[in-house]
Each structure stands twice: as C-alpha cells, then as structure tokens.
Design an enzyme around this catalytic site. Structure first.
Site, short mmCIF file in Angstrom:
data_model
loop_
_atom_site.label_atom_id
_atom_site.label_comp_id
_atom_site.label_asym_id
_atom_site.label_seq_id
_atom_site.Cartn_x
_atom_site.Cartn_y
_atom_site.Cartn_z
N ASP A 146 -36.92 19.18 20.81
CA ASP A 146 -36.70 18.01 21.67
C ASP A 146 -36.71 16.78 20.77
OD1 ASP A 146 -36.52 16.37 23.91
OD2 ASP A 146 -38.64 16.52 24.40
N GLY A 188 -45.79 27.40 23.88
CA GLY A 188 -44.43 27.57 24.39
C GLY A 188 -43.64 28.70 23.76
N VAL A 198 -36.79 21.29 31.39
CA VAL A 198 -36.64 22.68 31.84
C VAL A 198 -37.97 23.43 31.75
CG1 VAL A 198 -34.18 22.87 31.27
CG2 VAL A 198 -35.88 23.37 29.50
#
Ligand code: IMP
Ligand code: MG
Length: 192
Positions: free
Chosen positions: A113, A54, A164
């Site tokens: 997160d 990511g 997202v």
C-alpha cells in the site's frame, strides 16, 4: 460477517490459480539462483519471512506450492495509531530474525500500500547481508498511494485504491478468514 461485504473483488478460484503460478515462478527463480551458486540442494538457505498478521493465509498457501527446502522466520510489524483504513507508518514489533546472512530471503506480505511496512522490513533484512532478497505480495495498490518506493518482485494482483479484506487482510482485526478478497460495505466500516 459475510453480510458486511459489499462485493467480491477476487474470488477463491482466482486466488488459488494465481498463488499456484506465483509459487512456480518463485521456485524456478530460487532454483536457478542455487544452481548458479553450485548449491542445487540449497542446504537450508532459502528463508521465507512473512510479515504478521496479514501475510499468514497467503504464506500458508504459497509455501505449499514450493517443493524446495525452506524455512520460515516470521516478523511482526505494528502501525502507528490512526484510523483503521489509512496507512499509518510502520514499526517493528518484536525481533527481526538474526541469521539471514548468506540466505536467499523472500519477504512476503498481504498487500503493498504506502510501502512503509515492506520498506522497513526490506531495509532491516538488507543490513544482515543476505545472498538475495525478493519481495512477494498478494496485492498491490496503484503507485500514487506509495509514500515509500518499494520494488515488489512478485505480485499476485494489482488492485485499485480501495480498502479490501479477506484472505488474511483485516479491518480492525476481523475478516481475515474470508476465503476471497472483498470490499466492505460503508456501514461495516466503523462498526468493526
Ligand atoms: P503499507 O505499510 O501502507 O504498505 O501497508 C501495509 C499494511 O497495511 C498491510 O500489511 C496491511 O496490513 C495494511 N493494509 C493496507 N491496505 C489495506 C487494505 O486495503 N485492507 C487491509 N489492510 C490493508
Ligand atoms: Mg498487515
């Protein structure tokens, strides 16, 4: 692919501006740190540790904002099995770089997160006794979603608790190449 996106949360221009500013902030802080140690050149002691996959897009843009001598050491983390849109807990996939002692380490990830990924990498990096550790994330979800406390020193954007994609973030491996951060349509979740 673009048809799967419900709305844009952060557009390309907003990302570019923020990444530029984060780069300046990081450069200033790292330079100050080196000056305090009377090692203004750094001698290769600044190491960026992006968490794959990511952080790839963010890191590529971020490091080009820094005119400092730095090196990259990637780490890979895999999630425990579970549904794609939930935090699942993290485990190291592959090896951790072994030469971080005495270095100024900047751990980079796409998003904070539950905190399990960054918590794990921070803990593993700390065992090597680096000179300093900083955590830099593009996005940060609200504290209520945290399962593990993590202090992110540099945050691009604080976002609501929504799933997202884009600019490195994926859903089931896709959408990382979108140049903006978007929210997926409900029907795209499950379709992959
Ligand atoms: P954490 O361990 O729960 O903090 O999650 C970190 C990883 O989960 C991130 O590196 C992402 O790969 C993934 N993740 C968490 N939230 C999202 C999201 O909204 N979209 C895409 N990936 C996410
Ligand atoms: Mg990830």
């Amino acid at each position: 692919m673009v048809a799967d996106v419900e709305s844009t949360l952060i557009d390309r221009a907003q990302i570019a501006l923020r990444v530029h500013d984060l780069g300046r902030e990081l450069a200033r802080d790292l330079q100050d740190e080196l000056k305090r140690e009377n090692d203004p050149e750094g001698h290769g002691r600044i190491v960026f540790v992006p968490i794959l996959t990511g952080a790839l897009v963010f890191t590529a843009d971020l490091i080009r904002e820094l005119s400092l001598k730095l090196s990259l050491r990637v780490v890979a983390v895999s999630s425990y099995p579970g549904t794609s849109v939930e935090s699942k807990g993290a485990k190291l996939a592959g090896e951790l770089p072994k030469d971080l002692a005495g270095k100024h380490v900047v751990i980079v990830d796409d998003i904070l997160d539950s905190g399990q990924t960054l918590g794990l990498i921070d803990e593993l990096v700390q065992t090597q006794k680096p000179a300093s550790v900083r955590i830099c994330v593009l996005l940060k979800k609200p504290p209520e979603v945290r399962k593990r406390e993590v202090k992110a020193h540099y945050v691009g954007f604080e976002i609501p608790n929504e799933f997202v994609v884009g600019y490195g973030l994926d859903y089931d491996g896709f959408y990382r190449n979108l140049p903006y951060i978007g929210v997926l349509k409900q029907e795209a979740i499950g379709k992959g």
